[in-house]
Design a protein around this motif. Structure first.
Motif, PDB file in Angstrom:
ATOM      1  N   ILE A 163      73.930 -35.054  11.396  1.00 26.93           N
ATOM      2  CA  ILE A 163      72.731 -34.327  11.804  1.00 26.93           C
ATOM      3  C   ILE A 163      71.486 -34.928  11.158  1.00 26.93           C
ATOM      4  O   ILE A 163      70.472 -35.169  11.825  1.00 26.93           O
ATOM      5  CB  ILE A 163      72.859 -32.835  11.454  1.00 26.93           C
ATOM      6  N   ASN A 192      70.623 -38.255  12.778  1.00 24.22           N
ATOM      7  CA  ASN A 192      70.075 -38.134  14.132  1.00 24.22           C
ATOM      8  C   ASN A 192      68.647 -37.609  14.127  1.00 24.22           C
ATOM      9  O   ASN A 192      67.817 -38.057  14.927  1.00 24.22           O
ATOM     10  CB  ASN A 192      70.967 -37.221  14.982  1.00 24.22           C
ATOM     11  N   VAL A 193      68.355 -36.650  13.240  1.00 24.60           N
ATOM     12  CA  VAL A 193      66.983 -36.152  13.141  1.00 24.60           C
ATOM     13  C   VAL A 193      66.043 -37.285  12.737  1.00 24.60           C
ATOM     14  O   VAL A 193      64.965 -37.476  13.319  1.00 24.60           O
ATOM     15  CB  VAL A 193      66.898 -34.995  12.124  1.00 24.60           C
ATOM     16  N   HIS A 222      70.011 -37.548  21.113  1.00 26.77           N
ATOM     17  CA  HIS A 222      69.936 -36.988  19.767  1.00 26.77           C
ATOM     18  C   HIS A 222      69.869 -35.463  19.796  1.00 26.77           C
ATOM     19  O   HIS A 222      70.533 -34.788  19.006  1.00 26.77           O
ATOM     20  CB  HIS A 222      68.718 -37.547  19.030  1.00 26.77           C
ATOM     21  N   ILE A 267      72.642 -33.075  18.130  1.00 28.84           N
ATOM     22  CA  ILE A 267      72.263 -32.123  17.080  1.00 28.84           C
ATOM     23  C   ILE A 267      72.610 -30.698  17.505  1.00 28.84           C
ATOM     24  O   ILE A 267      73.132 -29.902  16.717  1.00 28.84           O
ATOM     25  CB  ILE A 267      70.762 -32.241  16.764  1.00 28.84           C
ATOM     26  N   VAL A 317      75.044 -28.618  14.972  1.00 29.26           N
ATOM     27  CA  VAL A 317      74.394 -27.841  13.922  1.00 29.26           C
ATOM     28  C   VAL A 317      75.065 -26.493  13.688  1.00 29.26           C
ATOM     29  O   VAL A 317      75.222 -26.054  12.544  1.00 29.26           O
ATOM     30  CB  VAL A 317      72.884 -27.672  14.230  1.00 29.26           C
TER      31      VAL A 317
END
Length: 317
Positions: A139, A142-143, A166, A170, A174
């Motif tokens: 995560i 990707n952020v 992405h 996510i 998440v």
């Protein structure tokens, strides 16, 4: 309170009902009958206890910040003169990925091996050190990569495709990171990143201006083709088969922990990934054959898979 009601409550802004269900799942994960340790825990001979809601949020924020700081430092220290044609942010991303993806792949493989070796409860309701940190690593990475993508000099169509990728990734990860549900299937999907290691090598050596010998190019290209085939074209159908067997035979221990949206999105995501991977496999296979013949790199740039999916314009008379 039913399982589905609790999870739905959590999806609606982490309500009191949802948080209560989250605590129930967390207690189940650390109970003696269901607890299984990862490779790291076995080496240290210690049991892993999944962090609570606030600690998980802290870990996500800290690791995302860490990724941003690493990219900023690489922006400063990665030489700019190694390949004048390459975008500097592209070089930074490649150097960062050379470390990021091997670690991510190790965590995914370790978690999948440990959680996949047991019962349906272990696959759906158990969290290991490696499965938890795989999700944090994934995560956070990707952020960070959303910002990296828009800094790089690439076509807007490609940037929007990566943004959608992405955000979808996510979104799928998440909530499972917070609840601890389905970590085996998340980790199994993450094993596809093994092929990214060798794909990254293709661009890393070219964009940094590092000369490769013929044997090194062929070896990396063959490993790229093999890992891409195994961890994508074989893995995604296997994921769908195992998932469908679990939810059909043991719904009370599997799909009962998912929201109706997740019950559709999770398998649909793997179907989309399989279709896209099949299209990209054509470009990779052509590139590998060219490398073996000594003609060129497996892929010209990051946007090659995107171009491969587009129909070619007819030539003008």
């Amino acid at each position: 309170m039913s399982d589905t009601a609790g999870i739905n409550g959590m999806l609606r802004g982490f309500s009191a009902e949802g948080l209560a269900r989250y605590n129930e799942i967390r207690e189940l994960n650390v109970s003696e009958g269901f607890m299984h340790t990862s490779l790291i825990s076995r080496l240290s001979d210690s049991a892993f206890v999944k962090p609570n809601f606030s600690d998980t949020t802290r870990d996500l924020l800290v690791f995302t910040t860490f990724c941003c700081v690493c990219n900023a430092l690489l922006w400063i220290f990665v030489p700019r003169h190694m390949n004048g044609k390459a975008c500097h942010m592209q070089r930074v991303d490649l150097v960062f990925s050379a470390v990021f993806y091997p670690v991510l792949s190790f965590l995914a493989v370790d978690a999948a091996l440990v959680l996949g070796a047991g019962s349906v409860e272990q696959r759906w309701q158990t969290v290991t050190w490696s499965s938890y940190w795989f999700e944090i690593w994934f995560i956070g990475g990707n952020v960070t990569h959303i910002f990296v993508t828009f800094i790089k000099k690439q076509a807007m169509a490609y940037k929007l495709q990566m943004l959608a990728h992405h955000l979808l990734a996510i979104g799928c990860f998440v909530r499972t990171c917070y609840t601890g549900v389905g970590h085996f299937y998340v980790a199994l999907d993450g094993c596809c990143e093994i092929s990214t290691i060798f794909l990254n090598n293709v661009f890393l050596f070219k964009d940094l201006g590092i000369a490769e010998g013929y044997q090194q190019k062929v070896a990396n290209s063959l490993l790229l083709w093999l890992t891409y085939f195994v961890t994508r074209l074989l893995l995604f159908p296997a994921w769908l088969l195992m998932y469908s067997l679990d939810v059909s035979r043991h719904p009370e221990a599997s799909s009962a922990f998912l929201t109706p949206v997740e019950q559709v999105v999770f398998p649909l995501t793997n179907v989309i990934l399989f279709v896209l991977s099949s299209v990209w496999m054509v470009s990779i296979t052509k590139g590998v054959l060219k490398v073996i013949r000594g003609e060129e790199e497996p892929l010209e740039d990051d946007e090659a898979p995107l171009r491969a999916a587009k129909p070619k314009k007819p030539a003008k008379d």
